[in-house]
Design a protein around this motif. Structure first.
Motif, PDB file in Angstrom:
ATOM      1  N   ASP A 187       0.789  -1.236   0.000  1.00 46.64           N
ATOM      2  CA  ASP A 187       0.000   0.000   0.000  1.00 46.64           C
ATOM      3  C   ASP A 187       0.821   1.286   0.000  1.00 46.64           C
ATOM      4  O   ASP A 187       0.257   2.374   0.108  1.00 46.64           O
ATOM      5  N   GLN A 188       2.131   1.191  -0.133  1.00 43.48           N
ATOM      6  CA  GLN A 188       2.921   2.417  -0.211  1.00 43.48           C
ATOM      7  C   GLN A 188       2.828   3.037  -1.595  1.00 43.48           C
ATOM      8  O   GLN A 188       2.545   2.349  -2.585  1.00 43.48           O
ATOM      9  N   ASP A 189       3.077   4.333  -1.682  1.00 43.67           N
ATOM     10  CA  ASP A 189       3.009   5.041  -2.950  1.00 43.67           C
ATOM     11  C   ASP A 189       4.270   4.747  -3.762  1.00 43.67           C
ATOM     12  O   ASP A 189       5.371   5.099  -3.335  1.00 43.67           O
ATOM     13  N   PRO A 190       4.137   4.106  -4.929  1.00 49.27           N
ATOM     14  CA  PRO A 190       5.319   3.804  -5.737  1.00 49.27           C
ATOM     15  C   PRO A 190       5.596   4.906  -6.755  1.00 49.27           C
ATOM     16  O   PRO A 190       4.810   5.848  -6.914  1.00 49.27           O
ATOM     17  N   SER A 191       6.688   4.755  -7.472  1.00 46.63           N
ATOM     18  CA  SER A 191       6.922   5.630  -8.616  1.00 46.63           C
ATOM     19  C   SER A 191       5.941   5.242  -9.721  1.00 46.63           C
ATOM     20  O   SER A 191       5.376   4.141  -9.712  1.00 46.63           O
ATOM     21  N   VAL A 192       5.738   6.136 -10.672  1.00 47.54           N
ATOM     22  CA  VAL A 192       4.788   5.854 -11.753  1.00 47.54           C
ATOM     23  C   VAL A 192       5.182   4.595 -12.516  1.00 47.54           C
ATOM     24  O   VAL A 192       4.328   3.781 -12.880  1.00 47.54           O
ATOM     25  N   LYS A 193       6.481   4.387 -12.739  1.00 47.08           N
ATOM     26  CA  LYS A 193       6.925   3.230 -13.515  1.00 47.08           C
ATOM     27  C   LYS A 193       6.738   1.915 -12.772  1.00 47.08           C
ATOM     28  O   LYS A 193       6.696   0.850 -13.397  1.00 47.08           O
ATOM     29  N   ASP A 194       6.606   1.970 -11.448  1.00 50.39           N
ATOM     30  CA  ASP A 194       6.476   0.747 -10.656  1.00 50.39           C
ATOM     31  C   ASP A 194       5.033   0.440 -10.267  1.00 50.39           C
ATOM     32  O   ASP A 194       4.790  -0.503  -9.515  1.00 50.39           O
ATOM     33  N   GLY A 195       4.098   1.241 -10.758  1.00 44.46           N
ATOM     34  CA  GLY A 195       2.717   1.035 -10.332  1.00 44.46           C
ATOM     35  C   GLY A 195       1.737   1.074 -11.490  1.00 44.46           C
ATOM     36  O   GLY A 195       2.104   1.332 -12.643  1.00 44.46           O
ATOM     37  N   TYR A 207      -0.644   2.186  -7.620  1.00 43.42           N
ATOM     38  CA  TYR A 207      -0.539   1.057  -6.685  1.00 43.42           C
ATOM     39  C   TYR A 207       0.573   0.104  -7.126  1.00 43.42           C
ATOM     40  O   TYR A 207       0.745  -0.184  -8.317  1.00 43.42           O
ATOM     41  N   LEU A 208       1.304  -0.399  -6.152  1.00 47.37           N
ATOM     42  CA  LEU A 208       2.394  -1.337  -6.432  1.00 47.37           C
ATOM     43  C   LEU A 208       1.873  -2.615  -7.098  1.00 47.37           C
ATOM     44  O   LEU A 208       0.838  -3.160  -6.707  1.00 47.37           O
ATOM     45  N   THR A 209       2.631  -3.112  -8.057  1.00 49.35           N
ATOM     46  CA  THR A 209       2.204  -4.281  -8.836  1.00 49.35           C
ATOM     47  C   THR A 209       2.969  -5.555  -8.483  1.00 49.35           C
ATOM     48  O   THR A 209       2.773  -6.587  -9.129  1.00 49.35           O
ATOM     49  N   GLY A 210       3.837  -5.504  -7.473  1.00 50.41           N
ATOM     50  CA  GLY A 210       4.717  -6.634  -7.197  1.00 50.41           C
ATOM     51  C   GLY A 210       3.995  -7.953  -7.017  1.00 50.41           C
ATOM     52  O   GLY A 210       4.398  -8.974  -7.597  1.00 50.41           O
ATOM     53  N   ALA A 211       2.930  -7.978  -6.217  1.00 51.40           N
ATOM     54  CA  ALA A 211       2.228  -9.235  -5.948  1.00 51.40           C
ATOM     55  C   ALA A 211       1.630  -9.801  -7.218  1.00 51.40           C
ATOM     56  O   ALA A 211       1.766 -11.002  -7.517  1.00 51.40           O
ATOM     57  N   ALA A 212       0.947  -8.949  -7.981  1.00 50.42           N
ATOM     58  CA  ALA A 212       0.313  -9.418  -9.216  1.00 50.42           C
ATOM     59  C   ALA A 212       1.360  -9.866 -10.235  1.00 50.42           C
ATOM     60  O   ALA A 212       1.195 -10.897 -10.904  1.00 50.42           O
ATOM     61  N   SER A 213       2.430  -9.106 -10.375  1.00 56.23           N
ATOM     62  CA  SER A 213       3.477  -9.445 -11.353  1.00 56.23           C
ATOM     63  C   SER A 213       4.133 -10.779 -11.031  1.00 56.23           C
ATOM     64  O   SER A 213       4.304 -11.641 -11.908  1.00 56.23           O
ATOM     65  N   MET A 214       4.494 -10.966  -9.752  1.00 55.77           N
ATOM     66  CA  MET A 214       5.137 -12.223  -9.351  1.00 55.77           C
ATOM     67  C   MET A 214       4.157 -13.385  -9.431  1.00 55.77           C
ATOM     68  O   MET A 214       4.510 -14.495  -9.849  1.00 55.77           O
ATOM     69  N   GLY A 215       2.909 -13.130  -9.020  1.00 54.37           N
ATOM     70  CA  GLY A 215       1.907 -14.187  -9.072  1.00 54.37           C
ATOM     71  C   GLY A 215       1.634 -14.637 -10.491  1.00 54.37           C
ATOM     72  O   GLY A 215       1.472 -15.833 -10.757  1.00 54.37           O
ATOM     73  N   ARG A 216       1.590 -13.686 -11.419  1.00 58.36           N
ATOM     74  CA  ARG A 216       1.351 -14.041 -12.815  1.00 58.36           C
ATOM     75  C   ARG A 216       2.537 -14.779 -13.412  1.00 58.36           C
ATOM     76  O   ARG A 216       2.372 -15.763 -14.138  1.00 58.36           O
ATOM     77  N   PHE A 217       3.744 -14.314 -13.107  1.00 57.78           N
ATOM     78  CA  PHE A 217       4.943 -14.910 -13.696  1.00 57.78           C
ATOM     79  C   PHE A 217       5.124 -16.370 -13.276  1.00 57.78           C
ATOM     80  O   PHE A 217       5.485 -17.221 -14.091  1.00 57.78           O
ATOM     81  N   ARG A 218       4.857 -16.670 -12.003  1.00 61.57           N
ATOM     82  CA  ARG A 218       5.069 -18.018 -11.481  1.00 61.57           C
ATOM     83  C   ARG A 218       3.762 -18.828 -11.335  1.00 61.57           C
ATOM     84  O   ARG A 218       3.815 -19.986 -10.938  1.00 61.57           O
ATOM     85  N   THR A 219       2.645 -18.213 -11.641  1.00 59.82           N
ATOM     86  CA  THR A 219       1.334 -18.858 -11.504  1.00 59.82           C
ATOM     87  C   THR A 219       1.178 -19.422 -10.091  1.00 59.82           C
ATOM     88  O   THR A 219       0.886 -20.610  -9.892  1.00 59.82           O
ATOM     89  N   VAL A 220       1.375 -18.564  -9.102  1.00 58.62           N
ATOM     90  CA  VAL A 220       1.249 -18.966  -7.710  1.00 58.62           C
ATOM     91  C   VAL A 220       0.128 -18.156  -7.051  1.00 58.62           C
ATOM     92  O   VAL A 220      -0.233 -17.074  -7.530  1.00 58.62           O
TER      93      VAL A 220
END
Length: 320
Positions: free
Chosen positions: A185-193, A205-218
């Motif tokens: 929930d922290q404010d990211p840079s435009v390129k990271d959200g 909004y940060l995309t880390g969870a969605a990006s990692m989840g999609r990449f590894r299908t977890v």
């Protein structure tokens, strides 16, 4: 490194105190520290509370102050990790632990997506003490002594710690069937959200969870902490898993899943508004990185077609 030894001494003293007294001291520290928070930061918190919750000035000020004061007991609990580790079940009860346990049987690991609400430091320790192999993703502290102390406490209570830059290590640990804990929930840079709708506003909004989840299908598990201030006990609520779709439109997949996580986070904050970190400037990147036209175009995608002058097959979410 003086700060490290001061924190170690404070931890030793905190561990000698009875639980109730330690909690009282924590609240006292929080109240004593509040006057030293800058007026600018307080005004920011109050403004954000009003914009999100649509409450009057007095209620917004109360919520903002309660959010800041909570850092006192939260700090005290971190200092007492050596004691809490021995009796974790007396401090935290976990609802939905079975979702994580079932996922671990698949052997692919997963992601726990959470927010700066409740005692997020204790959350990771609670999972670890409950038998969930957890990688805590930390932001390096500016003060080396404080950073060393926090890493030591997190490791003591059972977490494996990596910094945000350690993406390769996160994937390696996930392949070994670990859960990756991400605070989203922290404010990211435009390129990271990506833009999502959060409290009725366009929010980066940060995309880390969605990006990692999609990449590894977890699976991605939304999880949030709540503290009962009457008893001092925490409830850790784990939601059923979310999976990020894997279509030809990668950005749309990630945006859609990130929106789900943002919506669940908002629901939890609305339920326990005093426990969220309102002092953080959550909309800074939106103010600086997007034009009014981009924001208006994005928000129009949430309106019924009749309200935005389009037919039934009107456009989807704007991508930037």
């Amino acid at each position: 490194m003086l700060s490290y030894y001061l924190l170690k001494c404070a931890s030793w003293l905190a561990c000698l105190l009875p639980r109730g007294l330690a909690d009282q001291i924590g609240w006292a520290v929080g109240h004593l520290a509040w006057p030293f928070v800058t007026k600018k930061r307080k005004t920011l918190a109050i403004t954000q509370v009003k914009a999100c919750l649509h409450v009057d000035d007095a209620e917004a000020e109360r919520i903002a102050k309660a959010s800041g004061v909570r850092f006192g007991p939260m700090l005290m609990e971190v200092l007492r990790f050596p004691v809490i580790k021995r009796h974790a079940e007396d401090y935290v009860s976990i609802q939905g632990l079975e979702y994580l346990q079932e996922a671990l049987k698949q052997g692919k690991g997963g992601i726990i997506a959470t927010a700066h609400s409740g005692n997020w430091e204790l959350m990771g320790g609670a999972f670890a003490q409950a038998g969930i192999p957890l990688v805590g993703v930390a932001e390096q502290q500016r003060d080396q002594g404080a950073d060393r102390f926090m890493i030591e406490m997190r490791t003591l209570i059972g977490m494996h710690i990596t910094y945000k830059s350690g993406v390769r290590e996160m994937f390696d640990m996930m392949a070994k069937n670990w859960m990756i804990g991400l605070i989203m929930d922290q404010d990211p840079s435009v390129k990271d959200g990506v833009l999502v709708k959060f409290f009725g506003q366009a929010t980066n909004y940060l995309t880390g969870a969605a990006s990692m989840g999609r990449f590894r299908t977890v699976p991605i598990f939304p999880a949030f902490m709540h503290r009962d201030d009457k008893t001092g006990r925490h409830t850790l609520i784990v939601s059923p898993p979310i999976y990020c779709e894997r279509t030809k439109d990668k950005r749309a997949d990630i945006q859609r899943t990130t929106q789900q996580l943002a919506t669940l986070t908002e629901q939890h904050i609305r339920k326990y508004p005093e426990e969220w970190f309102w002092l953080h400037d959550r909309w800074k990147s939106v103010r600086r990185g997007y034009t009014k036209e981009q924001i208006a175009e994005f928000m129009s995608s949430f309106q019924p077609p009749s309200q935005r002058g389009e037919g039934p097959k009107g456009g989807g979410i704007s991508r930037h």
